[in-house]
Each structure stands twice: as structure tokens, then as C-alpha cells.
Write a protein that holds these residues in place. Sequence first.
Motif, PDB file in Angstrom:
ATOM      1  N   PRO A 153       0.790  -1.136   0.108  1.00  0.00           N
ATOM      2  CA  PRO A 153       0.266   0.334   0.182  1.00  0.00           C
ATOM      3  C   PRO A 153       0.451   1.456   0.286  1.00  0.00           C
ATOM      4  CG  PRO A 153      -0.624  -1.889   1.588  1.00  0.00           C
ATOM      5  CD  PRO A 153       0.279  -2.372   0.718  1.00  0.00           C
ATOM      6  N   THR A 171      -4.224   8.775   0.584  1.00  0.00           N
ATOM      7  CA  THR A 171      -3.684   8.147   1.522  1.00  0.00           C
ATOM      8  C   THR A 171      -5.473   6.807   1.898  1.00  0.00           C
ATOM      9  OG1 THR A 171      -4.153  10.119   2.699  1.00  0.00           O
ATOM     10  CG2 THR A 171      -1.622   8.718   2.580  1.00  0.00           C
ATOM     11  N   LEU A 191      -8.107   4.033   1.501  1.00  0.00           N
ATOM     12  CA  LEU A 191      -7.997   2.653   0.907  1.00  0.00           C
ATOM     13  C   LEU A 191      -9.681   2.477   0.941  1.00  0.00           C
ATOM     14  CD1 LEU A 191      -5.377   1.292   3.571  1.00  0.00           C
ATOM     15  CD2 LEU A 191      -4.880   1.586   1.094  1.00  0.00           C
ATOM     16  N   ASP A 192     -10.691   2.642   1.781  1.00  0.00           N
ATOM     17  CA  ASP A 192     -11.921   2.799   1.263  1.00  0.00           C
ATOM     18  C   ASP A 192     -12.380   3.456   0.765  1.00  0.00           C
ATOM     19  OD1 ASP A 192     -14.236   1.562   0.806  1.00  0.00           O
ATOM     20  OD2 ASP A 192     -14.075   0.011   2.862  1.00  0.00           O
TER      21      ASP A 192
END
Length: 450
Positions: free
Chosen positions: A345, A431, A433-434
Motif C-alpha cells: 500500500p 492515503t 484505502l476505502d
Amino acid sequence: MNNLRDLPSMELLLQNATLLIERFGRPLTLDSLRLTLDETRARFKTDPETILPSIDNILDQAESHLSTWTSPTLLPVINATGVILHTNLGRAPLSSATIQAMNDVASNYSNLEYDLSKGKRGSRLIHAESILQKLTGAEAALVVNNNASALLLVLSALANKKRVIIARSQLVEIGGGFRVPDVMKQSGAKLVEVGTTNKVRVSDYKDALGAKTGLVMRAHRSNFKIVGFTEEPKLKDIVDVAHDADVIVVDDLGSGALLDTANYGFAHEPTVQESLAAGADLVCFSGDKLLGGPQAGIIIGKKVLIDRIKKHPLARAVRADKTCLAGVTATLVHYLKDEAEREIPIVRMMSITLDQIKVRAEAWREEVGYGEVVFSESTVGGGSLPEESIPTFVLALEVKSPDKFLERLRKANPPVIARTENDKVLFDPRTVLDEIMLINVLKKVLAEYL
């Protein structure tokens, strides 16, 4: 007139608390009911006119206590700050393969200290070592629980009651108030400072080398810069002087980059491979910073030195557990297979293009129906690449009170951590992620706030 004798009995309350007992267990439910009754009695003593609560009211208050007691304090959050390695938010999120590897060994028995080929006791110290050797070219490696432990272990094993030479400009303080001089003192090593705050020369190291010198140490300034009238020798020059005096060199890199950060628009962060190529005998670095793995301290270098370190009593106290070893190994495999940019990530966050970020920010604006997409900057954070930033686009929301809006975001489920600039609340796609979860939270909070 109210009378405390009118409060329902504990037996009656328990008869009506069947659902609570099923969810939380009888002993904890009993504790919550007792606390609720004690609170009621205390309020009554202060104000005798207080209306006594009904059974339902008591059960509701008990449930509130139970929820508080059983709710975790460590929660997943959405990081919309644009700080890639946010120390306060847990640093590096892990790859799917890393999470799976850690889950596999956590949910099953494993060969942590069992030699499958020989059918007898083995060593946990071998795990991750071969892949570190392959990746870096090091003779040997050891994984411990964090980089501060790695440094403490190295100094304790190799420099106890001996002199450790370090530049005055490298006596850094890391997060939480931990200072390199304090770590060195704890190890039993004797600190020998050389040079000045802004000027250090090879001759300073050469003049300091002498009897009972355990090692020369370089601590990379990964969380601050010294600029202006400065001078500092290259690691190879330090190594050459130290080796001429038969003294080993330890390079504490801290951030632990395996890839060139300049490829992603940042300044070049010294890599682990470069330290070894310069001749450092040992290199220490973190697993959860630029490496992008779980919290760990990694020591690589000369086998003869690693073997001594492995045998030191402190090695057991700071050893990595099975989930850490599995996670570090899985993360390193991504580098070995040249898939770090796709799978890890934080590397993916650094390598994403500005156009891709703008598209995501504009999609958020369209979905939320509020705000504007503006140019901004992302940073690495986590004690890596100080003062370095790269361009980004963010969704900027203009709200009446940014601080109150941020507070509502923090109280959301899941909590959203954003940042403010020029009285606007900013959300950086780099930054996050969802995205779906973030959009849902934003819509809900905006509906309540605007």
C-alpha cells in the motif's frame, strides 16, 4: 416520596437482563447492574427528589457500561490526511498477502521453532533470514520487534563497556521522546561524540578511534534536516577509517528503504543496499516505515557479528513473534517478485500519478455533491524524508467550523482523520484505502452538519 427501597432487586433485574447476559456474560452483566445501582444511590443522596429509574432505564444504563467496557480502544480509521506513514495512525497499512500470511500462522499451529526436515526442535531466528540475504546480499540477518530494540541489542552485544563513536549531529530523538544517547547508555556503551552540530569530518572519526572502541555508529537523520553551513563525510569514508583501525561500523538507517524514493518525486532516501555496498558491517532498519510491513526491527550484515547478536540474552527479550515473522517475510516477497508498487500500500501511494489522484478527487466531488478539487501536497511522514512532499489533489470542503467538523468526522464509524488548510477541510485520495466508506461517512456528516 422517593425511597431507595423502591429500587428493583438484583434478582429482578437479572431476570429481565436475559439479552444482556447472552451478549456479555452473567458476571460482567452483574457488575454493570451493581454499578448502575450504586450510581443511582449516589445521585439520590445528593438530591433526594431524584426520580428513581425504572427497570428499563437501569438496563439501558447497564448496557451502556457494558458496551464501554467491551469496546476496543484500538480502531481502524480512514486516513485522509495525505500523510503516507502517519505514526499516530499506525504507520504502514499491510498488503493483502501480508495480512493473509499473518492470519495463517495466527489461526493455526506453525513450524515457528520446529525443523520439519529433521523432525525436531528448530530456531525461529531462521525465518525471513534467507529472503533478506537474497534481497540485500547480506551474509546474515535477524528480525526483532522494532528498530529501537535492534539498536539496543546490537550495542549490548557488541559494545557493552566499550566506546561507541558517533557524530554529534546524529544524536537524534525519535518519536515518544526516545533518544539515541539514552539507548546507548542503556546498552552499557560509552558514548563518544565527534565533530560539531553542523560540521563533521573524517578526521574527527580518525582522531577519536582508540583503545576499547567497540564500534563506530552512524544514525541516519530520517526525521529532520541540518541545512546551511554543513559538512559530513560519506558512509564509505567513515567505513574506510574505521576498518583501518579494525573497528566495525553500524549504520542505523531507521526508515529502511529498499527502493529509490527519488523515483516517486521525493528526495533520495539512503537504501539498505547502499549501506551494505559502502561497507557497513551491520545495518539496522524498521519494518513498518518505508519497507511497508509490520512493526519490526531488522538487522543485516556480517554473519560473524549476527551470530554473536543472536546469542546475546537480550535477543530473547526483543525477539519477533510468529505473526511478525510471517508478515515481514510476505512483505519482502513482494520486493523479491518486483511487485512492491502494485501490492504494498505505501509504495502504491507513493507511485500513484497526479492524474490518477485528480480523477479520484473529482469523483468524490461528484458523489458528495459539495466542495471543490484543489491542488495540495502529500508527505511521507513516519520519521522518513523530512520536509519532503509531492503534489496531490484534494477534495476541499468549506464549512462553518472546521474544528467541529473534524470532531464529527472523528466520531463517525469508522472515524475519518482529515486535515485543515486555509479554513477548509481537506481529504487527500493518496492515503484513502476505502473510498466507498469515506464517501458514506462524508455524506452522513455533511447531511447532519450543513
